[in-house]
Motif scaffolding. Sequence first.
Motif, short mmCIF file in Angstrom:
data_model
loop_
_atom_site.label_atom_id
_atom_site.label_comp_id
_atom_site.label_asym_id
_atom_site.label_seq_id
_atom_site.Cartn_x
_atom_site.Cartn_y
_atom_site.Cartn_z
N TYR A 11 0.83 -1.21 0.00
CA TYR A 11 0.00 0.00 0.00
C TYR A 11 0.86 1.26 0.00
CZ TYR A 11 -3.37 3.40 1.90
OH TYR A 11 -4.15 4.49 2.10
N ALA A 12 1.96 1.25 0.76
CA ALA A 12 2.85 2.42 0.82
C ALA A 12 3.49 2.69 -0.53
CB ALA A 12 3.93 2.22 1.89
N THR A 69 6.37 -0.71 5.67
CA THR A 69 5.23 -1.13 6.49
C THR A 69 4.86 -0.03 7.47
OG1 THR A 69 5.88 -3.44 6.27
CG2 THR A 69 4.41 -2.90 8.09
N TRP A 70 5.84 0.60 8.07
CA TRP A 70 5.57 1.71 8.98
C TRP A 70 4.95 2.89 8.24
CZ3 TRP A 70 7.69 6.68 9.25
CH2 TRP A 70 7.31 7.41 10.37
N VAL A 71 5.51 3.22 7.06
CA VAL A 71 4.99 4.34 6.26
C VAL A 71 3.55 4.06 5.83
CG1 VAL A 71 5.22 5.52 4.03
CG2 VAL A 71 7.21 5.20 5.47
N GLY A 72 3.24 2.82 5.48
CA GLY A 72 1.88 2.48 5.07
C GLY A 72 0.86 2.63 6.19
N ASP A 78 3.03 14.70 3.23
CA ASP A 78 4.11 14.85 2.26
C ASP A 78 5.35 14.08 2.69
OD1 ASP A 78 2.63 16.40 0.57
OD2 ASP A 78 3.28 18.30 1.47
N ALA A 79 5.65 14.07 4.00
CA ALA A 79 6.84 13.37 4.49
C ALA A 79 6.74 11.87 4.30
CB ALA A 79 7.07 13.70 5.96
N THR A 80 5.58 11.29 4.54
CA THR A 80 5.44 9.84 4.38
C THR A 80 5.43 9.45 2.91
OG1 THR A 80 3.03 10.02 4.58
CG2 THR A 80 4.26 9.47 6.58
N ILE A 81 4.93 10.33 2.04
CA ILE A 81 4.98 10.04 0.61
C ILE A 81 6.42 10.06 0.12
CG2 ILE A 81 4.38 10.95 -1.66
CD1 ILE A 81 1.70 11.81 -0.46
N ILE A 82 7.20 11.02 0.60
CA ILE A 82 8.62 11.08 0.22
C ILE A 82 9.38 9.86 0.75
CG2 ILE A 82 10.77 12.36 0.58
CD1 ILE A 82 9.04 14.91 0.45
#
Length: 85
Positions: A11-12, A69-72, A78-82
């Motif tokens: 998903y991420a 997995t953590w980012v998802g 914006d930070a998690t997309i980067i």
Amino acid sequence: IVPEWYFLWFYAILRSIPNKAMGVVAIAITFASLIAMPFLSTAHIGSPKFRVLSERLFFLFVADLALLTWVGAQEILDATIILGQ
């Protein structure tokens, strides 16, 4: 809607790449690199202790999987997309 924990890395990657087709290509490259790992080493010794490149790539893959997995699991910022890219 957030998927189950075992699909969070998937998903991420898909949500960090704006083009759906390129997201699917990124997932395919991930699986292809995982499948190709045992064939990258030219050592004729059967023990994995002597396959340094494959071992390092495996641990890099595991670390990347944990990060994705953590980012998802995080909300879309914006930070998690980067980080996902």
